[in-house]
Design an enzyme around this catalytic site. Sequence first.
Site, PDB file in Angstrom:
ATOM      1  CE  LYS A   1      -4.264  -2.048   1.500  1.00  0.00           C
ATOM      2  NZ  LYS A   1      -5.381  -2.100   2.462  1.00  0.00           N
TER       3      LYS A   1
ATOM      4  NE  ARG B   1      -7.262  -8.913  -0.158  1.00  0.00           N
ATOM      5  CZ  ARG B   1      -6.908  -8.109  -1.155  1.00  0.00           C
ATOM      6  NH1 ARG B   1      -5.980  -7.177  -0.947  1.00  0.00           N
ATOM      7  NH2 ARG B   1      -7.464  -8.207  -2.348  1.00  0.00           N
TER       8      ARG B   1
END
Length: 283
Positions: free
Chosen positions: A218, A257
Amino acid sequence: MIGLPTRPTGRPLLMGVVNVTPDSFSDGGRWFDADAAIAHGRELLAQGADLLDVGGESTRPGAQRPDEQEELRRVLPVVTELAAEGAWVSVDTMRSAVAARAVDHGARIVNDVSGGLADPAMARVVAGLSVPFVAMHWRGHSHDMQTRAVYADVVAEVRDELLARVEALVAAGVAPEHVVLDPGLGFAKTPEHNWQLLASLRDLVRLGHPVLVGTSRKRFLGDIGAAPGAPLPPEQRDAATAATSVLLAQDDVWAVRVHDIPSTRAAVEVVAAVRAARAGATS
């Protein structure tokens, strides 16, 4: 009734990401073809993924939504094949119709980044499917979610908003033990909000529900090890992702994840090995 996969001793489960999209921030359409996505899922399993998260809608900031039929066209062949081969498959969707069809084709978990807010029918449908449901913290769709990143106390507000989702889901008939919580890092969050949530993750774990966290590649990790104003591209953020996975393993989250399985698997197995050594030294 389908239960959750069991968390291994000493480490979280590893959820491998299978993006069947042309515009995801990390892989930019590499697995958009169904055959390529299926092959990628098999590769993730061979590398040590415990379960696979198959999604047909990009949720990167600014992304536009595909229509329902296009989302179904993307995910159903991939879910069907991977589930038929024995994989534990999660479907990443905000649409109850997609969730229901995917479960009919072998998915065993519904992972909704909106926590059931994007589709008013989702809670009722998931309750009827009797499958686990991942409720992520969410304040709006990708096209404008970052305008909603306003908090007086991000940790307290994310916790309280997730608890409100738990209450609504249970009221709709979802079994409490089927509800998994996700703080939604990067969704209506600034980098500072993400770091604050990571620093206080144990507060969410203590609520008693399994916790899934996705930090993988991210934007807020792009500044780690980068020159000022020149963030690393997504594919160069796996070391930072593995470091956050160590922290999450120490906080006893249920699953992480991730896009790159080998780096995170090695990281969380280090945590498990140290825990085992400590337990042996005190027994």
